[in-house]
Design a protein around this motif. Structure first.
Motif, short mmCIF file in Angstrom:
data_model
loop_
_atom_site.label_atom_id
_atom_site.label_comp_id
_atom_site.label_asym_id
_atom_site.label_seq_id
_atom_site.Cartn_x
_atom_site.Cartn_y
_atom_site.Cartn_z
N PHE A 87 34.79 49.52 39.26
CA PHE A 87 34.55 51.13 38.95
C PHE A 87 35.10 52.12 39.97
CE2 PHE A 87 31.29 47.55 37.98
CZ PHE A 87 31.21 47.84 36.86
N GLY A 88 35.01 53.49 39.48
CA GLY A 88 35.41 54.34 40.26
C GLY A 88 33.95 55.34 40.64
N ASN A 89 33.91 55.65 41.87
CA ASN A 89 32.80 56.36 42.39
C ASN A 89 32.74 57.70 41.84
OD1 ASN A 89 31.18 54.42 43.55
ND2 ASN A 89 32.45 54.50 45.58
N ALA A 122 43.40 52.23 44.56
CA ALA A 122 42.41 51.55 43.78
C ALA A 122 42.88 50.54 42.67
CB ALA A 122 41.53 52.70 42.93
N ALA A 123 43.97 51.11 42.09
CA ALA A 123 44.39 50.37 41.00
C ALA A 123 45.10 49.10 41.75
CB ALA A 123 45.38 51.01 39.99
N LEU A 124 45.70 48.94 42.80
CA LEU A 124 46.42 47.97 43.38
C LEU A 124 45.44 47.04 43.74
CD1 LEU A 124 49.51 49.48 45.20
CD2 LEU A 124 49.41 48.19 43.18
N ASP A 125 44.55 47.64 44.53
CA ASP A 125 43.11 46.53 44.87
C ASP A 125 42.75 45.89 43.59
OD1 ASP A 125 41.89 45.84 47.49
OD2 ASP A 125 40.13 46.50 46.23
N GLY A 126 42.56 46.78 42.75
CA GLY A 126 41.93 46.05 41.47
C GLY A 126 42.44 45.07 40.90
N TRP A 127 43.95 45.20 40.90
CA TRP A 127 44.53 44.07 40.28
C TRP A 127 44.93 42.84 41.21
CZ3 TRP A 127 46.23 43.05 35.89
CH2 TRP A 127 46.62 44.21 34.64
N ARG A 128 44.69 43.20 42.41
CA ARG A 128 44.38 41.89 43.40
C ARG A 128 43.16 41.13 43.12
NH1 ARG A 128 41.81 41.28 48.07
NH2 ARG A 128 41.31 43.41 48.18
N PHE A 130 43.30 52.81 36.66
CA PHE A 130 44.37 52.06 36.26
C PHE A 130 45.36 52.69 35.50
CE2 PHE A 130 41.03 48.71 37.18
CZ PHE A 130 41.72 47.79 38.09
N ALA A 131 45.31 53.63 34.87
CA ALA A 131 46.11 54.12 33.73
C ALA A 131 47.45 54.77 34.55
CB ALA A 131 45.61 55.23 32.85
N CYS A 189 28.47 37.96 26.85
CA CYS A 189 26.96 37.78 26.64
C CYS A 189 26.80 37.09 25.15
CB CYS A 189 26.16 38.96 26.63
SG CYS A 189 26.02 39.73 28.52
N SER A 190 27.92 37.00 24.54
CA SER A 190 27.76 36.46 23.12
C SER A 190 28.53 35.03 22.78
CB SER A 190 28.28 37.58 22.10
OG SER A 190 27.61 38.69 22.44
N LEU A 191 29.50 34.79 23.77
CA LEU A 191 30.48 33.66 23.58
C LEU A 191 30.56 32.91 24.82
CD1 LEU A 191 33.24 35.62 21.95
CD2 LEU A 191 31.62 34.30 20.82
N PRO A 192 30.76 31.64 24.84
CA PRO A 192 30.72 30.91 25.90
C PRO A 192 32.18 31.21 26.44
CG PRO A 192 31.01 29.56 23.88
CD PRO A 192 30.82 30.71 23.51
N LEU A 193 32.19 31.50 27.60
CA LEU A 193 33.62 32.05 28.29
C LEU A 193 33.58 31.52 29.73
CD1 LEU A 193 33.87 35.71 26.96
CD2 LEU A 193 35.25 33.50 26.58
N ASP A 194 34.43 31.58 30.39
CA ASP A 194 34.84 30.94 31.69
C ASP A 194 34.96 32.19 32.92
OD1 ASP A 194 35.07 28.11 31.21
OD2 ASP A 194 36.45 28.62 29.93
N ALA A 195 35.14 33.65 32.27
CA ALA A 195 35.52 34.55 33.29
C ALA A 195 35.54 35.78 32.44
CB ALA A 195 36.78 34.58 34.11
N ALA A 196 35.08 36.92 32.94
CA ALA A 196 34.98 38.22 32.35
C ALA A 196 35.19 39.27 33.56
CB ALA A 196 33.73 38.41 31.58
N VAL A 197 36.26 40.30 32.89
CA VAL A 197 36.44 41.65 34.01
C VAL A 197 36.20 42.71 33.04
CG1 VAL A 197 38.01 42.71 35.10
CG2 VAL A 197 37.90 40.01 35.01
N ASP A 198 35.09 43.51 33.63
CA ASP A 198 34.64 44.81 33.18
C ASP A 198 35.24 45.96 34.12
OD1 ASP A 198 33.35 47.26 32.43
OD2 ASP A 198 31.43 46.35 32.99
N CYS A 199 36.36 46.53 33.38
CA CYS A 199 36.86 47.90 34.33
C CYS A 199 36.38 49.11 33.71
CB CYS A 199 38.51 47.84 33.85
SG CYS A 199 39.37 46.26 34.66
N TYR A 200 35.40 49.54 34.50
CA TYR A 200 34.51 50.93 34.23
C TYR A 200 34.01 50.93 32.64
CZ TYR A 200 39.75 52.15 34.09
OH TYR A 200 41.10 51.98 33.91
#
Length: 251
Positions: free
Chosen positions: A183-185, A233-239, A222-223, A138-149
């Protein structure tokens, strides 16, 4: 004539120029084979600039990217162990948002100088790094961002959290790139309700985003070295991470 294996990488500790010209420590991994490369800044989690984070950076390099993680605690605790550095940073109130953005900007400028850099840049982070990835996007011009929880994008932090963690949902209109959220439910920070609020706001603003939430997964799924790890969840997240960065950063 020898050829370089596609998965051959070089990984090492370096120095980069961060916020306000400060020289800060960083860890960089890059493929040895020639090629056009997107660049990714990994923003480490609150426990710090640790072994697990460096493994994630090497994984991205094996995937074909230039990747770097700045040590956000370089100033509070130069040379300290990750645990001690994290404690010092927490005691100082956490990483100020303005400084985080400056350090990520500096990391991107470093990535821009690397051989084969294609001019496309992304950010990714877990936990506080997820919030920081959203902040950076939201502060820099980027091409992609990933928010993990990433917590405290929407909700207020509980008592005892560093004062730097304050909601930043009001920055959503400035989101500069597509956002992938994982995210985790079973998580409390962010809760499913907070994730739904963020999703609704981005929908209202017409911001491209893709969220995936996993049942039976809480914070830090993911840890691999924590009881919170959830393999499916981690394997699907990495995919999803691999597909997302391939879509937006390659070419």
């Amino acid at each position: 004539m020898s050829t370089v294996s596609p998965d051959a990488i070089r990984a090492e500790t370096i120095s980069i120029t961060g916020h306000r010209g400060d020289e800060i420590e960083a860890y960089r991994a890059m493929p040895l084979a020639e090629g056009s490369r997107g660049g990714i800044v990994w923003i480490h989690h609150m426990p710090g600039y640790d072994r697990q984070t460096k493994e994630f950076v090497r994984r991205l390099a094996v995937g074909g990217y230039h990747a770097v993680v700045p040590n956000l605690y370089s100033r509070e605790a130069p040379g300290a162990s990750p645990d001690d550095a994290a404690a010092a940073a927490r005691a100082a109130g956490g990483v100020p948002d303005e400084r985080l953005v400056g350090d990520v900007a500096g990391a991107i400028e470093h990535l821009r100088t690397l051989p084969g850099a294609n001019g496309k840049f992304g950010v990714i982070g877990h936990c506080s790094g997820g919030r920081h990835a959203f902040l950076a996007a939201c502060s820099l011009p980027l091409d992609a961002a990933v928010d993990c929880y990433g917590a405290f994008v929407v909700e207020d932090p509980p008592e005892g959290m560093p004062k730097a963690f304050k909601p930043i949902l009001d920055l959503a209109p400035n989101l500069s790139c597509p956002l992938l959220g994982l995210f985790g439910n079973e998580d409390q920070f962010p809760s499913p309700e907070a994730v739904a609020t963020l999703d609704a706001e981005l929908n209202k603003l017409g911001k491209p985003h893709e969220f995936h939430a996993y049942d039976d997964a809480g914070h830090a799924f993911f840890a691999v070295d924590r009881p919170a790890y959830r393999v499916e969840a981690a394997l699907d997240g990495w995919r999803h991470i691999d597909e997302f960065f391939a879509t937006h950063l390659k070419g």
